[in-house]
Design an enzyme around this catalytic site. Structure first.
Site, short mmCIF file in Angstrom:
data_model
loop_
_atom_site.label_atom_id
_atom_site.label_comp_id
_atom_site.label_asym_id
_atom_site.label_seq_id
_atom_site.Cartn_x
_atom_site.Cartn_y
_atom_site.Cartn_z
N ASP A 86 -6.85 -2.88 -6.70
CA ASP A 86 -7.40 -1.24 -7.24
C ASP A 86 -6.61 -0.03 -6.83
O ASP A 86 -6.64 1.04 -7.26
CB ASP A 86 -8.72 -1.11 -6.23
CG ASP A 86 -9.74 -1.64 -6.74
OD1 ASP A 86 -10.08 -2.37 -8.07
OD2 ASP A 86 -10.70 -2.42 -6.00
N HIS B 271 3.22 2.94 -3.49
CA HIS B 271 3.89 1.82 -3.05
C HIS B 271 3.54 0.76 -3.70
O HIS B 271 3.24 -0.83 -3.83
CB HIS B 271 2.33 1.66 -1.89
CG HIS B 271 0.91 0.69 -1.83
ND1 HIS B 271 0.23 1.54 -2.21
CD2 HIS B 271 0.16 -0.04 -2.27
CE1 HIS B 271 -1.36 1.09 -2.33
NE2 HIS B 271 -0.59 -0.57 -2.83
#
Ligand code: ARG
Length: 273
Positions: free
Chosen positions: A217, A77
């Site tokens: 992150d 993603h």
């Protein structure tokens, strides 16, 4: 398709990557420099030399891990919305995002390969391989990490690192953060995420919340015994009680990772273009 996705995200209260500000405009927020990752603490790249920062036009976008001199593993993603690798670079060997450190090296990306089973709907198989344009020269601040082979048992302590936001909706951190969390077995994690959770995913959290990965992150490493166990993928908010962080489970995508990397090296790896 996207309306169905939004509906499912709303029903389950999941913050899907589409709605993620980092991906909407490719820019990170203005740094507030308020320090702490969600429940973590400052660390240095010497402790986590496999950690990289993936940048788009110089802006931190995602984390990732060095697995060979010219190969990075990150989340699907993080790259699936990109139409080209132009403007994408990988920075290794730096503790800080907004400082050029002596051992820092930056390389362009030649291509990315997304797991063929990756599904945007629930981020199943959220893994990608990035092939670099050149090779990192390994030093004490830049080192590869091996893939974990087995899913650990419930409650095993693992560590996640990154420069992601230090609070839900907050700013990214200038200094690399580490946070220790515990593996939550999938049966338990299904209580939070129901059918969104698949067997290729792995959850981690601490009792009562307060420690987690967060936006920025993604793609970064979840590590056990110096092996890459997970890839930061998604979660409802960050560090909420009862809503574990969800990771792509490396033991479950390892065959594909290794086979692809092998294929790349057979073709002369990276110099096949
Ligand atoms: N999707 C986020 C990113 O792209 C990572 C979210 C992780 N969330 C969590 N609660 N662990 O950076």
């Amino acid at each position: 398709m996207s309306r169905i996705l939004v509906a499912i995200c709303l029903v389950l209260g999941v913050s899907c990557s589409l709605a993620d500000p980092l991906y909407r405009n490719d820019e990170v927020q203005v740094p507030k420099l308020d320090g702490r990752i969600v429940g973590g603490k400052d660390t240095t790249i010497l402790q986590y030399p496999y950690q990289i920062s993936m940048r788009l036009r110089g802006n931190h976008r995602c984390g990732g891990s060095v697995v060979a001199t010219n190969i990075i593993v990150s989340a699907a993603h993080c790259v699936n919305t990109l139409t080209t690798v132009a403007n994408l670079t990988i920075v290794a060997g730096s503790t800080q995002i907004w400082a050029v450190e002596p051992k820092q090296q930056e390389l362009a990306v030649r291509e990315f390969i997304i797991h063929p089973n990756y599904r945007t709907l629930n981020n199943d198989y959220d893994a990608a391989i990035l092939v670099l344009d050149g090779d990192f020269e390994f030093n004490d601040s830049i080192q590869p990490i091996k893939f974990a082979t087995e899913r650990p048992e419930h409650d095993t302590e693992v560590v996640v690192t990154g420069w992601g936001t230090t609070t839900e909706g907050g700013s990214i951190s200038n200094i690399l953060q580490e946070v220790f969390v515990n593996v939550v077995e999938n049966d338990e994690c299904k209580k939070a995420y129901s059918i969104m959770l698949t067997s290729r995913m792995l959850c981690a959290a601490v009792t009562g919340g307060g420690k987690d990965a967060c936006q920025g992150d993604s793609g970064g490493p979840l590590v056990l015994n110096n092996e890459l166990l997970g890839i930061v993928s998604w979660g409802t908010g960050c560090a909420r009680d009862g809503k574990p962080g969800v990771y792509c489970s490396v033991p479950n995508v390892r065959d594909w990772l290794e086979q692809k990397i092998e294929e790349l090296s057979v073709v002369g790896q990276i110099d096949f273009l």
